[in-house]
Design a protein around this motif. Sequence first.
Motif, mmCIF file in Angstrom:
data_model
loop_
_atom_site.group_PDB
_atom_site.id
_atom_site.type_symbol
_atom_site.label_atom_id
_atom_site.label_comp_id
_atom_site.label_asym_id
_atom_site.label_seq_id
_atom_site.Cartn_x
_atom_site.Cartn_y
_atom_site.Cartn_z
ATOM 1 N N TRP A 117 12.811 -16.094 54.634
ATOM 2 C CA TRP A 117 13.092 -17.521 54.805
ATOM 3 C C TRP A 117 14.373 -17.917 54.076
ATOM 4 O O TRP A 117 14.555 -17.641 52.889
ATOM 5 N N ALA A 121 14.371 -16.396 59.203
ATOM 6 C CA ALA A 121 14.081 -17.751 59.673
ATOM 7 C C ALA A 121 14.668 -18.764 58.707
ATOM 8 O O ALA A 121 14.883 -18.478 57.525
ATOM 9 N N VAL A 164 14.307 -17.130 63.746
ATOM 10 C CA VAL A 164 13.772 -18.469 63.985
ATOM 11 C C VAL A 164 14.772 -19.481 63.448
ATOM 12 O O VAL A 164 15.160 -19.420 62.279
ATOM 13 N N GLN A 193 15.185 -23.523 63.078
ATOM 14 C CA GLN A 193 14.512 -24.816 63.148
ATOM 15 C C GLN A 193 15.495 -25.942 62.822
ATOM 16 O O GLN A 193 15.971 -26.066 61.708
ATOM 17 N N VAL A 235 4.405 -25.575 59.558
ATOM 18 C CA VAL A 235 4.802 -24.185 59.801
ATOM 19 C C VAL A 235 4.341 -23.299 58.657
ATOM 20 O O VAL A 235 3.858 -22.180 58.875
ATOM 21 N N HIS A 277 1.833 -23.067 62.681
ATOM 22 C CA HIS A 277 1.798 -21.856 61.858
ATOM 23 C C HIS A 277 1.334 -20.654 62.686
ATOM 24 O O HIS A 277 1.900 -19.557 62.576
ATOM 25 N N TRP A 336 4.201 -19.351 64.802
ATOM 26 C CA TRP A 336 5.185 -18.630 63.997
ATOM 27 C C TRP A 336 4.650 -17.246 63.600
ATOM 28 O O TRP A 336 5.382 -16.265 63.637
ATOM 29 N N PRO A 390 5.895 -16.155 70.801
ATOM 30 C CA PRO A 390 5.102 -17.239 70.231
ATOM 31 C C PRO A 390 3.963 -17.709 71.122
ATOM 32 O O PRO A 390 3.099 -18.463 70.667
#
Length: 506
Positions: free
Chosen positions: A109, A188, A214, A216, A421, A447, A450, A459
């Motif tokens: 992340w 992500a 990912v 967002q 998420v 969640h 993901w 997904p």
Amino acid sequence: MTRTVDSAPEVQVASGRLRGRMERGVAAFLGIPYAAPPFGARRMRPPEPPVRWEGERSATDYGPTCPKGDVGPESAALFPEVVIPGEECLNLNVWTPDPRGSGLPVLVWIHGGMFTKGAGSVVGYRGDSFARDGVVCVTINYRLGAEGFLHLDDGTANLGLLDQIAALEWVQGNIAAFGGDPGKVTVAGQSAGAMSVVTLMAMPGARGMFRHAVAQSGAVGQTLTAETAEDVASRLAESLGVAPTREAFGEVPVARLARAASALVEEFQTASDPAKWDSLPFAPVVDGDTLPDHPLDALSRGAGSGVRLLAGWNRDDTRIGLVPTGMIDLVTEPALSVVVGALGAPDGTVERYRAARPGASSGDLLAAVTTDCFIRVPAIRVAEARLEGGEADTWMYRFDHESPSFAGRLGAAHAVELPYVFDLLDEESNHALIGDEPPQAVADTAHGAWVRFVADGDPGWPRYNLTDRSTALIDEGITVVDDPGGAEREVWAGRRCGPPIDRRTA
């Protein structure tokens, strides 16, 4: 996933031995250096390997955060910041269901914050829910503001992105010690973190380090040219009263430089010309080396085509900068027209948006227009560029769940999806953003999608293509719609658009 691990789990990584802690049923290893401290002779230079240690190192507490500017009270209320002093700020955190396991998918992340704030230790990014569901979760720090994104045309550029690549290299070399599979890495991020993710897909130095991505509420429309970035450096140097050289900036105290960088972001944010609102003074720079081409151009030629991408936006992204401040009620019809025109939209744009939103105020229409121009359309441009570059698996979503905050006016604003998420609804620091009784069904939906994507690369809804433009609308369940808001999307045909600057919350 239920596993039994030690109360004080231990792992061996390349730099030495680590002792973590148990946290909500999973093993957590916090504050692990992935690069050497970026100070002294290393300040404003590319990251170097971490320093080895002797014996066992405690990894039970978060490590130092990277230098950043002050955070205003409005931002702090919705997005609590973390400031931890110390020089070992290039560190990361790992949550794993079982460090003695193997072959587990990995989520790395990258936090947001306009490239000037944020940290991997923000409690809203806690990774135990992902670990609970069989995913090794990693959150990282990277250099911010001038320390990470100052460009001086001296052969050194995009240090913050190079930090991210160094963290991914660390993951490749060490994540197996935590039960993760280096061949099953998803990178992500949200907002500036999402911008980083898409940029990494286009960077030669990151090639092969992740198989899924990912993004967002962030894309690459704000990527700076070298010329623009050098102008930013000159303006920053002038504000500090120093020469525009790396050596001169390196003599400026760290805290002072961070404050000056934040002030420059504020200046861009409050510019009288709305066309400047989609510019970040500190952001990825097309320097011809670390980032040879604009990411959209690289993607259209096939860069990152082997990476599966999940990308999307929140239906009301830019309300985050309009509702908490009360600005949404101050927008007049003439002001709306001026802003829409300054953004390059054609005549009739306001009427087209109003037709789909009967009774909407001028402020509501401004939020809809800027969400599309700054967030939604840039995400779509990434998907289109990937399709132009050949076969590239891409899934699109729109997060629709409305926050009850600010008397329900916040809507599905920027960052509202994050607690869902991460499935951290019990974390009280999230409640100012999503309310005191957030529905678990939304977290189960978001969640769960993901986790499926990280684990399997799908997904659970159809891939995006230019014929159907299938998009998952995420709330308490998933509804797949073809080309939602297509009439408004067509307004921006031929325009790259860019992500917003929100000095409070981006």
